[in-house]
Design a protein around this motif. Structure first.
Motif, PDB file in Angstrom:
ATOM      1  N   LEU A 330       0.819  -1.211   0.000  1.00 13.90           N
ATOM      2  CA  LEU A 330       0.000   0.000   0.000  1.00 13.90           C
ATOM      3  C   LEU A 330       0.856   1.265   0.000  1.00 13.90           C
ATOM      4  CD1 LEU A 330      -2.709  -1.084   2.610  1.00 13.90           C
ATOM      5  CD2 LEU A 330      -2.842  -1.197   0.115  1.00 13.90           C
ATOM      6  N   SER A 334      -2.728   4.886  -2.858  1.00  8.46           N
ATOM      7  CA  SER A 334      -3.555   3.717  -3.133  1.00  8.46           C
ATOM      8  C   SER A 334      -5.003   3.964  -2.751  1.00  8.46           C
ATOM      9  CB  SER A 334      -3.030   2.498  -2.352  1.00  8.46           C
ATOM     10  OG  SER A 334      -1.711   2.162  -2.743  1.00  8.46           O
ATOM     11  N   GLN A 404      -5.583  -2.459  -7.165  1.00  6.34           N
ATOM     12  CA  GLN A 404      -5.906  -1.396  -6.216  1.00  6.34           C
ATOM     13  C   GLN A 404      -7.262  -1.639  -5.550  1.00  6.34           C
ATOM     14  OE1 GLN A 404      -6.240   2.532  -7.940  1.00  6.34           O
ATOM     15  NE2 GLN A 404      -5.419   3.500  -6.107  1.00  6.34           N
TER      16      GLN A 404
END
Length: 438
Positions: A330, A334, A404
């Protein structure tokens, strides 16, 4: 991050969790939140000493998640406390089929019409995020083979089955993207990916699981009296069932779950007569009519119980590693309203609505339906389906976008479900004791 630092990080974390296990049990959060926090701290969001690229290392992550899910499905299967019949299993079957299809459809519509993804990508994303997870949902799943709690049983068996029932929708999404053969009017998909792959998986699982149970009981009984390595037998059953399933085009996850269920249920049937005879004889000698009054008489050993502890330890170790990897993927950027909005839509709208529709014809009490509607934990299974799609030709721009969506959804699921599971389950169990439901 070097290999030495990686071993050091995992080792320190395991030591800390092992030494503070009694303290952690009293915390209102799950251990997964702690693993995630450590991963975020050392990852790009925090100290940036570690970064895991799921696109670059998709092959490695696919294998890791595949193994973890298989072990978790086996553990879930051997914990099933009741024999299979449609009346008792109706609720999880409906959740794993009807609710699964509704979840895929709602997520696909949201992704296509509101987020602008192609229809095939929307279906694929729905299939990736729809199944509940057997790895991260241990706090709401059956704790041991004798756990007869209806809520835990339903959520455990749903997670065991929907990891297989999601696969046809994964193939449908890939087919709409031109990565899989659907056939004229989708007939190839219906026949091979839905009907054949599902039926063959269930058949392979039941035959192999029941066969191993019979062989194990036979070897342990007179005149053979063999000592068996239950850990090896459990792992061997997973490997044989999954390998056969892949060879014939069946869904291996579904096959492994049903193999574990068949193994456990067949062993109970084969050893039940012996157990009843021993208990009855002991009760008669003591002048008692209670067949459970003699805890000193041990039931015959079984492969399912003998291998369960080892599988659970592997599952916990794998959970630590994979959640650390999630935290290490992450970045600050993100997070966006698009990905957070999809995750919230999945938790607040898709899961409750799909459970409500799926259980319309069941006798599940409304309070229990409410708990099932909230605890649709997403996790390692979703990561596997995503890596599977990437490894089978998903275009890189689309892969990055789905990565994502998936990572943020899994992260939020770990957080929101990990914070709410213990308080809600404790409250639910207190209410169950005050007002027991038939």
């Amino acid at each position: 991050m070097t290999n030495a630092l990686w071993f050091l990080l995992v080792g320190v974390l395991l030591l800390a969790m092992g030494l503070t296990s009694s303290v952690l049990k009293r915390l209102p959060i799950t251990p997964a939140i702690i693993y995630l926090a450590v991963g975020i701290l050392v990852g790009p969001t925090g100290l940036n000493v570690f970064h895991f690229n799921p696109l670059k290392d998709a092959a490695l992550l696919e294998v890791l998640t595949e193994v973890v899910v298989l072990i978790s499905l086996f553990s879930a299967g051997v914990k099933m406390p009741v024999p299979f019949n449609f009346t008792r299993w109706r609720a999880p079957i409906m959740l794993a089929t009807v609710s699964m299809a509704i979840s895929v459809g709602l997520v696909a519509a949201f992704a296509h019409y509101l987020l602008g993804l192609p229809l095939g990508a929307g279906v694929l994303l729905g299939a990736i995020l729809a199944p509940t997870d057997p790895v991260l949902a241990t706090d709401v799943q059956s704790r041991h083979p004798g756990d007869r709690d209806q809520l835990r049983f339903t959520l455990t068996s749903e997670a065991g089955m929907n990891d297989g029932s999601a696969f046809p929708f994964v193939m449908l999404g890939m087919g709409l993207l031109g990565l899989h053969e659907l056939g004229d009017y989708g007939l190839h998909w219906v026949w091979m990916d839905v009907l054949w792959a599902t039926a063959a998986a269930v058949a392979i699982g039941i035959v192999c699981g029941a066969g191993l149970a019979w062989l194990g009981c036979k070897l342990r009984s007179a005149p053979y009296r063999h000592e068996l390595m239950d850990d090896f037998l459990g792992l061997g059953l997973i490997g044989v069932v999954y390998g056969l399933s892949v060879l014939v085009g069946a869904w291996g996850f579904l096959a492994v779950f049903f193999a574990a269920v068949a193994l456990r249920q067949t062993e109970l049937k084969l050893t039940g007569v012996t157990r009843d005879i021993h208990h009855t004889s002991a009760s008669q000698q003591a002048g008692s009519t209670d067949s459970t009054a003699h805890p000193d008489i041990e039931p015959p050993p079984t492969v399912s119980e003998g291998s369960l502890v080892f599988k659970e330890h592997l599952e916990r170790l794998s959970e630590v590693v994979l959640i650390l990897l999630v935290g290490g993927t992450l970045f600050h950027n993100s997070w966006s309203w698009r990905v957070v909005g999809l995750a919230l839509f999945l938790f607040v709208v898709v899961r409750p609505l799909s459970v409500l529709i799926g259980l319309l014809a069941s006798r599940v009490k409304w309070r229990m339906r409410g708990m099932m509607s909230w605890f649709g934990v997403r996790g390692i299974g979703s990561l596997y389906y995503l890596m599977y799609a990437i490894q089978h030709g998903l275009p890189e721009p689309l892969a990055l976008e789905l990565i994502q969506f998936t990572l943020i959804t899994v992260t939020l699921s770990i957080i929101v479900h990990g914070i709410s599971v213990k308080p809600m389950m404790n409250r639910f169990q207190r209410r169950q004791k005050r007002a027991p439901e038939v």
